[in-house]
Design a protein around this motif. Structure first.
Motif, short mmCIF file in Angstrom:
data_model
loop_
_atom_site.label_atom_id
_atom_site.label_comp_id
_atom_site.label_asym_id
_atom_site.label_seq_id
_atom_site.Cartn_x
_atom_site.Cartn_y
_atom_site.Cartn_z
N PHE A 1 18.44 36.77 38.82
CA PHE A 1 19.20 37.72 39.64
C PHE A 1 20.45 37.04 40.21
N TYR A 2 20.31 35.81 40.67
CA TYR A 2 21.46 35.09 41.22
C TYR A 2 22.49 34.79 40.14
N ARG A 3 22.04 34.50 38.95
CA ARG A 3 22.97 34.26 37.85
C ARG A 3 23.72 35.54 37.48
N PHE A 4 23.02 36.67 37.53
CA PHE A 4 23.65 37.95 37.25
C PHE A 4 24.74 38.25 38.28
N ILE A 5 24.45 37.99 39.54
CA ILE A 5 25.44 38.19 40.61
C ILE A 5 26.63 37.26 40.40
N ALA A 6 26.37 36.01 40.01
CA ALA A 6 27.46 35.06 39.78
C ALA A 6 28.34 35.51 38.62
N ILE A 7 27.75 36.04 37.58
CA ILE A 7 28.54 36.54 36.44
C ILE A 7 29.37 37.73 36.87
N LEU A 8 28.80 38.61 37.68
CA LEU A 8 29.57 39.76 38.17
C LEU A 8 30.76 39.32 39.03
N LEU A 9 30.58 38.23 39.78
CA LEU A 9 31.68 37.73 40.60
C LEU A 9 32.85 37.25 39.76
N LEU A 10 32.61 36.91 38.51
CA LEU A 10 33.71 36.52 37.63
C LEU A 10 34.19 37.66 36.75
N VAL A 11 33.30 38.57 36.40
CA VAL A 11 33.69 39.67 35.51
C VAL A 11 34.57 40.68 36.23
N ILE A 12 34.25 40.99 37.46
CA ILE A 12 35.02 42.00 38.20
C ILE A 12 36.49 41.57 38.37
N PRO A 13 36.79 40.34 38.83
CA PRO A 13 38.21 39.94 38.88
C PRO A 13 38.86 39.86 37.50
N GLY A 14 38.08 39.52 36.49
CA GLY A 14 38.61 39.50 35.13
C GLY A 14 39.01 40.89 34.67
N LEU A 15 38.20 41.88 34.98
CA LEU A 15 38.54 43.25 34.64
C LEU A 15 39.75 43.74 35.44
N MET A 16 39.83 43.32 36.70
CA MET A 16 40.99 43.69 37.52
C MET A 16 42.27 43.12 36.91
N ALA A 17 42.23 41.85 36.51
CA ALA A 17 43.41 41.22 35.92
C ALA A 17 43.78 41.89 34.60
N THR A 18 42.78 42.25 33.81
CA THR A 18 43.04 42.92 32.54
C THR A 18 43.69 44.28 32.77
N TYR A 19 43.13 45.06 33.70
CA TYR A 19 43.71 46.36 33.99
C TYR A 19 45.12 46.22 34.54
N GLY A 20 45.34 45.23 35.38
CA GLY A 20 46.67 45.01 35.94
C GLY A 20 47.68 44.68 34.86
N PHE A 21 47.29 43.84 33.91
CA PHE A 21 48.19 43.50 32.81
C PHE A 21 48.51 44.73 31.97
N LEU A 22 47.50 45.53 31.69
CA LEU A 22 47.72 46.73 30.89
C LEU A 22 48.58 47.75 31.64
N ALA A 23 48.41 47.85 32.95
CA ALA A 23 49.24 48.78 33.73
C ALA A 23 50.69 48.34 33.73
N MET A 24 50.94 47.03 33.86
CA MET A 24 52.32 46.55 33.81
C MET A 24 52.93 46.80 32.43
#
Length: 87
Positions: A5-28
């Motif tokens: 469970f802790y590993r899943f939370i740690a992965i989410l902590l990296l995936v969510i900012p990664g998705l934000m950066a990806t969406y931001g790049f695509l929006a620009m």
């Protein structure tokens, strides 16, 4: 049971900012290509600004996480190592 469970939370902590950066790049990208391919010929500044902010936050979070992890494991150059306390 706790470790996966802790590993899943740690992965989410990296995936969510990664998705934000990806969406931001695509929006620009979309905002700039709207200038090239639209009849009006103007940049969508609101979409571009939102994309830049999301991209910057995502990249800064992932870069900071990587830097502090490498600093903890002594993988960084001497100038980036933490200051030692004088006794």
């Amino acid at each position: 049971m706790k470790a996966p469970f802790y590993r899943f939370i740690a992965i989410l902590l990296l995936v969510i900012p990664g998705l934000m950066a990806t969406y931001g790049f695509l929006a620009m990208k979309d905002a700039l290509f709207a200038k090239i391919y639209s009849e009006q010929g103007h940049v969508l500044w609101g979409k571009f600004t939102l994309g830049f902010v999301l991209f910057a936050i995502g990249v800064a979070f992932i870069g900071g996480w990587t830097f502090f992890r490498d600093r903890k494991r002594n993988y960084v150059a001497p100038r980036f190592k933490g200051k030692r306390k004088k006794k």
